[in-house]
Design a protein around this motif. Structure first.
Motif, PDB file in Angstrom:
ATOM      1  N   ARG A  61       4.871  -6.592  11.384  1.00  0.00           N
ATOM      2  CA  ARG A  61       6.055  -5.714  10.920  1.00  0.00           C
ATOM      3  C   ARG A  61       5.259  -4.403  10.390  1.00  0.00           C
ATOM      4  O   ARG A  61       4.557  -4.495   9.551  1.00  0.00           O
ATOM      5  CB  ARG A  61       6.812  -6.245  10.186  1.00  0.00           C
ATOM      6  N   SER A  62       5.745  -3.153  10.617  1.00  0.00           N
ATOM      7  CA  SER A  62       5.427  -2.224  10.015  1.00  0.00           C
ATOM      8  C   SER A  62       6.024  -1.934   8.837  1.00  0.00           C
ATOM      9  O   SER A  62       7.399  -2.272   8.821  1.00  0.00           O
ATOM     10  CB  SER A  62       5.841  -0.824  10.727  1.00  0.00           C
ATOM     11  N   LEU A  63       5.604  -1.737   7.469  1.00  0.00           N
ATOM     12  CA  LEU A  63       6.101  -1.674   6.207  1.00  0.00           C
ATOM     13  C   LEU A  63       5.526  -0.531   5.530  1.00  0.00           C
ATOM     14  O   LEU A  63       4.701   0.135   5.945  1.00  0.00           O
ATOM     15  CB  LEU A  63       5.625  -2.927   5.507  1.00  0.00           C
ATOM     16  N   THR A  64       6.352  -0.141   4.525  1.00  0.00           N
ATOM     17  CA  THR A  64       5.984   0.968   3.859  1.00  0.00           C
ATOM     18  C   THR A  64       6.143   0.439   2.199  1.00  0.00           C
ATOM     19  O   THR A  64       6.916  -0.005   1.901  1.00  0.00           O
ATOM     20  CB  THR A  64       6.924   2.067   3.912  1.00  0.00           C
ATOM     21  N   SER A  65       4.909   0.794   1.542  1.00  0.00           N
ATOM     22  CA  SER A  65       4.719   0.340   0.120  1.00  0.00           C
ATOM     23  C   SER A  65       5.878   1.278  -0.748  1.00  0.00           C
ATOM     24  O   SER A  65       6.276   2.292  -0.202  1.00  0.00           O
ATOM     25  CB  SER A  65       3.658   0.616  -0.375  1.00  0.00           C
ATOM     26  N   ASP A  66       6.152   0.560  -1.861  1.00  0.00           N
ATOM     27  CA  ASP A  66       7.111   1.661  -2.896  1.00  0.00           C
ATOM     28  C   ASP A  66       6.531   2.831  -3.128  1.00  0.00           C
ATOM     29  O   ASP A  66       7.293   3.741  -3.552  1.00  0.00           O
ATOM     30  CB  ASP A  66       7.168   0.621  -3.904  1.00  0.00           C
ATOM     31  N   GLN A  67       5.106   3.162  -2.894  1.00  0.00           N
ATOM     32  CA  GLN A  67       4.540   4.360  -3.185  1.00  0.00           C
ATOM     33  C   GLN A  67       4.668   5.263  -2.161  1.00  0.00           C
ATOM     34  O   GLN A  67       4.167   6.268  -1.957  1.00  0.00           O
ATOM     35  CB  GLN A  67       3.051   4.023  -3.570  1.00  0.00           C
ATOM     36  N   GLY A  68       5.196   4.818  -1.076  1.00  0.00           N
ATOM     37  CA  GLY A  68       5.341   5.561   0.240  1.00  0.00           C
ATOM     38  C   GLY A  68       4.221   5.488   1.446  1.00  0.00           C
ATOM     39  O   GLY A  68       4.081   6.303   2.338  1.00  0.00           O
ATOM     40  N   GLU A  69       3.276   4.560   1.207  1.00  0.00           N
ATOM     41  CA  GLU A  69       2.310   4.515   2.090  1.00  0.00           C
ATOM     42  C   GLU A  69       2.619   3.328   3.323  1.00  0.00           C
ATOM     43  O   GLU A  69       2.721   2.236   2.932  1.00  0.00           O
ATOM     44  CB  GLU A  69       0.962   3.886   1.493  1.00  0.00           C
ATOM     45  N   ALA A  70       2.543   3.936   4.487  1.00  0.00           N
ATOM     46  CA  ALA A  70       2.781   2.929   5.669  1.00  0.00           C
ATOM     47  C   ALA A  70       1.563   2.005   5.953  1.00  0.00           C
ATOM     48  O   ALA A  70       0.491   2.543   5.735  1.00  0.00           O
ATOM     49  CB  ALA A  70       3.084   3.627   6.749  1.00  0.00           C
ATOM     50  N   PHE A  71       1.842   0.888   6.190  1.00  0.00           N
ATOM     51  CA  PHE A  71       0.929  -0.256   6.487  1.00  0.00           C
ATOM     52  C   PHE A  71       1.457  -1.205   7.524  1.00  0.00           C
ATOM     53  O   PHE A  71       2.691  -1.304   7.592  1.00  0.00           O
ATOM     54  CB  PHE A  71       0.204  -0.879   5.384  1.00  0.00           C
TER      55      PHE A  71
END
Length: 164
Positions: free
Chosen positions: A34-44
């Motif tokens: 799954r595509s996720l985004t960290s709480d800091q705004g970085e997609a991974f």
């Protein structure tokens, strides 16, 4: 986009490798890809070989050696209480509904569901809405339960009931 292909057990990495956090609800913490985004705004991209059950504090190892720490997101749940003799009975009835359930010595926690709250109260228990991280027991066969959206419990799997 960075890729996370390995889950690290909570506390098993050097804190200096921590790149950020990802706050995820229960459904988001039980995935394979799954595509996720960290709480800091970085997609991974979460890209695991098999679906994993991510717990509070686990790490997602990124390909550059850094780690995103998993945070369990508070979500609407019911905190269920009853006298000592009543809690096992309620656990039986909830289990019979195939609900994902978090078990504590003095209470049970399930996802918020008005129909189930009414059932619990009808059986003499108390069901209080809360906003808490939810981390249910893993299913005996590796599943994580499913929800019933109404009080119709008819579907295609057996419950050991004898009809006749």
């Amino acid at each position: 986009m960075m890729r996370a292909a390995q889950v690290l057990p909570a506390g098993s990495w050097n804190k200096s490798r921590e790149r950020g956090t990802a706050t995820l609800d229960w459904d988001e913490r039980h995935r394979r890809r799954r595509s996720l985004t960290s709480d800091q705004g970085e997609a991974f991209l979460l890209d695991l070989a098999a679906a994993a059950r991510l717990a509070e504090g686990d790490g997602l190892a990124l390909e550059d050696g850094s780690v995103i720490r998993v945070v369990a997101k508070p979500e609407p749940v019911l905190e269920i209480r009853a006298g000592a003799a009543g809690l096992p009975r309620l656990a039986y009835h909830l289990g019979n509904r195939h609900l994902a359930i978090q078990i504590f010595p003095d209470r049970l926690v399930i996802r918020d569901d008005a129909v189930i709250a009414a059932m619990v109260e009808g059986l003499g228990g108390e069901a209080a809405p809360r906003l808490l991280p939810f981390d249910p027991e893993p299913g005996a066969y590796g599943g994580h339960g499913h929800r019933h959206h109404d009080d119709d419990h008819s579907h295609d799997h057996a419950h050991g009931h004898r009809h006749g």
